[in-house]
Motif scaffolding. Structure first.
Motif, PDB file in Angstrom:
ATOM      1  N   ASP A 100      -7.524  -9.018  -3.001  1.00 55.08           N
ATOM      2  CA  ASP A 100      -7.839  -9.410  -1.629  1.00 55.08           C
ATOM      3  C   ASP A 100      -7.572  -8.219  -0.703  1.00 55.08           C
ATOM      4  O   ASP A 100      -7.303  -7.110  -1.142  1.00 55.08           O
ATOM      5  N   GLY A 101      -7.656  -8.442   0.581  1.00 53.27           N
ATOM      6  CA  GLY A 101      -7.457  -7.348   1.520  1.00 53.27           C
ATOM      7  C   GLY A 101      -8.718  -6.527   1.692  1.00 53.27           C
ATOM      8  O   GLY A 101      -9.831  -7.029   1.549  1.00 53.27           O
ATOM      9  N   GLU A 102      -8.565  -5.227   1.967  1.00 51.08           N
ATOM     10  CA  GLU A 102      -9.722  -4.362   2.210  1.00 51.08           C
ATOM     11  C   GLU A 102      -9.400  -2.928   1.830  1.00 51.08           C
ATOM     12  O   GLU A 102      -8.239  -2.533   1.735  1.00 51.08           O
ATOM     13  N   ASP A 103     -10.461  -2.154   1.607  1.00 52.03           N
ATOM     14  CA  ASP A 103     -10.276  -0.747   1.264  1.00 52.03           C
ATOM     15  C   ASP A 103      -9.626  -0.011   2.426  1.00 52.03           C
ATOM     16  O   ASP A 103      -9.829  -0.348   3.593  1.00 52.03           O
ATOM     17  N   LEU A 104      -8.894   1.034   2.094  1.00 49.68           N
ATOM     18  CA  LEU A 104      -8.138   1.762   3.104  1.00 49.68           C
ATOM     19  C   LEU A 104      -9.035   2.367   4.172  1.00 49.68           C
ATOM     20  O   LEU A 104      -8.631   2.490   5.336  1.00 49.68           O
ATOM     21  N   ASN A 105     -10.261   2.743   3.811  1.00 50.36           N
ATOM     22  CA  ASN A 105     -11.126   3.387   4.805  1.00 50.36           C
ATOM     23  C   ASN A 105     -11.513   2.439   5.935  1.00 50.36           C
ATOM     24  O   ASN A 105     -12.028   2.884   6.962  1.00 50.36           O
ATOM     25  N   ARG A 106     -11.254   1.150   5.762  1.00 50.95           N
ATOM     26  CA  ARG A 106     -11.539   0.189   6.822  1.00 50.95           C
ATOM     27  C   ARG A 106     -10.318  -0.109   7.670  1.00 50.95           C
ATOM     28  O   ARG A 106     -10.381  -0.901   8.610  1.00 50.95           O
ATOM     29  N   THR A 107      -9.202   0.510   7.343  1.00 51.58           N
ATOM     30  CA  THR A 107      -7.953   0.265   8.082  1.00 51.58           C
ATOM     31  C   THR A 107      -7.470   1.507   8.815  1.00 51.58           C
ATOM     32  O   THR A 107      -6.425   1.469   9.458  1.00 51.58           O
ATOM     33  N   LEU A 108      -8.227   2.606   8.700  1.00 47.98           N
ATOM     34  CA  LEU A 108      -7.785   3.869   9.295  1.00 47.98           C
ATOM     35  C   LEU A 108      -8.437   4.125  10.652  1.00 47.98           C
ATOM     36  O   LEU A 108      -8.564   5.261  11.084  1.00 47.98           O
ATOM     37  N   VAL A 117       3.408   3.798   6.714  1.00 46.70           N
ATOM     38  CA  VAL A 117       3.026   4.876   5.811  1.00 46.70           C
ATOM     39  C   VAL A 117       3.945   4.950   4.593  1.00 46.70           C
ATOM     40  O   VAL A 117       3.493   5.250   3.482  1.00 46.70           O
ATOM     41  N   TRP A 118       5.237   4.671   4.784  1.00 42.54           N
ATOM     42  CA  TRP A 118       6.164   4.728   3.643  1.00 42.54           C
ATOM     43  C   TRP A 118       5.714   3.844   2.481  1.00 42.54           C
ATOM     44  O   TRP A 118       5.705   4.304   1.322  1.00 42.54           O
ATOM     45  N   PRO A 119       5.318   2.567   2.702  1.00 40.87           N
ATOM     46  CA  PRO A 119       4.862   1.737   1.565  1.00 40.87           C
ATOM     47  C   PRO A 119       3.634   2.309   0.869  1.00 40.87           C
ATOM     48  O   PRO A 119       3.512   2.206  -0.356  1.00 40.87           O
ATOM     49  N   LEU A 120       2.713   2.903   1.632  1.00 45.24           N
ATOM     50  CA  LEU A 120       1.529   3.539   1.037  1.00 45.24           C
ATOM     51  C   LEU A 120       1.962   4.641   0.076  1.00 45.24           C
ATOM     52  O   LEU A 120       1.493   4.709  -1.070  1.00 45.24           O
ATOM     53  N   TYR A 207      -3.628  11.524   7.605  1.00 43.15           N
ATOM     54  CA  TYR A 207      -4.693  10.894   8.387  1.00 43.15           C
ATOM     55  C   TYR A 207      -4.225   9.564   8.982  1.00 43.15           C
ATOM     56  O   TYR A 207      -4.534   9.244  10.131  1.00 43.15           O
ATOM     57  N   ALA A 208      -3.486   8.787   8.194  1.00 41.91           N
ATOM     58  CA  ALA A 208      -3.018   7.491   8.686  1.00 41.91           C
ATOM     59  C   ALA A 208      -2.136   7.657   9.925  1.00 41.91           C
ATOM     60  O   ALA A 208      -2.241   6.888  10.886  1.00 41.91           O
TER      61      ALA A 208
END
Length: 280
Positions: A100-108, A117-120, A207-208
């Motif tokens: 579930d959720g979404e690809d990272l490029n949709r959250t940046l 950022v630490w959990p990533l 980038y994040a």
């Protein structure tokens, strides 16, 4: 093969039920449905006859082989073997767990907080450790290949361009990678290594936090390649002065132009995160 007929043949071959079109990206079609009653996704890679088709087929087979070998909750799980459709082969397909959720490029599309950022970094270091322990370099750790789950965790996907260090690369002298998320070793003539994946993860974190690439990719290809090889990425603190010293050290080390001065692999990065990141 027409898409509708291809999808019908894939569903029959995989025993994939309640299929609906989910996405199309790169060379893949992605379907959402069920396998043995469990939510899953089917991935379909069309294969064009000829030498390029053979490479496409082998890459897809390798992706499934690698996913089957990796044992980590931070790497997407494959649920079936790779199955070829048609004779001669017109497509190859397989089933993966549904994320579930979404690809990272949709959250940046906004700047992340340091606490995000630490959990990533932790989750992707764990994913890379699982790959690197098998002597596998992902080679395309980009925003489109990381899934941000609804529970806030992150999962690595799509190792179709990965390279096993003990085996010859199918891509020969060409080094894959997504512009913006490439390491200096991705420049033609280079040789991506585990530290190259670490560099790509550093880009994601940079980038994040900042909303900018450490090395700007929106220029002529030769200019981008030259910058990757010759230019040291700026410290994250130049764009985000409030970043903690600990996170600055992690990101700046990941983005060192020289691979020998980065964390050498996911395992070394994981240790650094546990030391500097503490309970983050």
């Amino acid at each position: 093969m027409e898409v509708d007929r291809l999808i019908n043949n894939v569903c029959a071959a995989l025993a994939f039920e309640d299929a609906e079109f989910l996405d199309q990206g790169g060379q893949k079609y992605v379907l959402k449905g069920k396998l043995s009653g469990a939510p899953s996704v089917a991935k379909i890679v069309p294969v064009i006859q000829g030498p390029n088709g053979e490479v496409t087929l082998k890459r897809a087979q390798r992706e499934v082989e690698l996913l089957s070998a990796v044992d980590s909750d931070r790497v997407v799980k494959v649920l079936t073997d790779a199955i070829e459709i048609g004779d001669p082969t017109e497509a190859v397909c397989w089933v993966e767990e549904f994320l579930d959720g979404e690809d990272l490029n949709r959250t940046l599309n906004h700047r992340w907080k340091e606490s995000e950022v630490w959990p990533l970094l932790h989750d992707m270091a764990e994913a890379l450790t699982a790959c690197h322990d098998l002597q596998v370099v992902h080679r395309d750790l980009s925003a489109g290949n990381v899934r941000m789950m609804s529970n806030g965790r992150f999962v690595l996907m799509d190792p179709g361009l990965a390279r096993h260090l003990a085996k010859s690369a199918l891509t020969g002298g060409f080094q894959p990678g997504t512009p913006g998320w490439r390491s200096p070793e991705h420049v033609p003539g280079g040789d991506p290594v585990p530290a190259s994946d670490v560099f790509a993860l550093g880009i994601l974190a940079f980038y994040a936090l900042s909303g900018a690439f450490p090395i700007e990719p929106h220029c002529a290809q030769h200019e981008y390649d030259l910058a990757l090889v010759e230019r040291q990425a700026p410290s994250i603190a130049t764009l985000v002065p409030e970043v903690s010293a600990e996170l600055r050290t992690i990101i700046d080390t990941c983005l060192n132009r020289q691979p020998a001065r980065r964390y050498m692999d996911g395992s070394e990065l994981k240790v650094a995160l546990e030391t500097l990141g503490g309970g983050q």
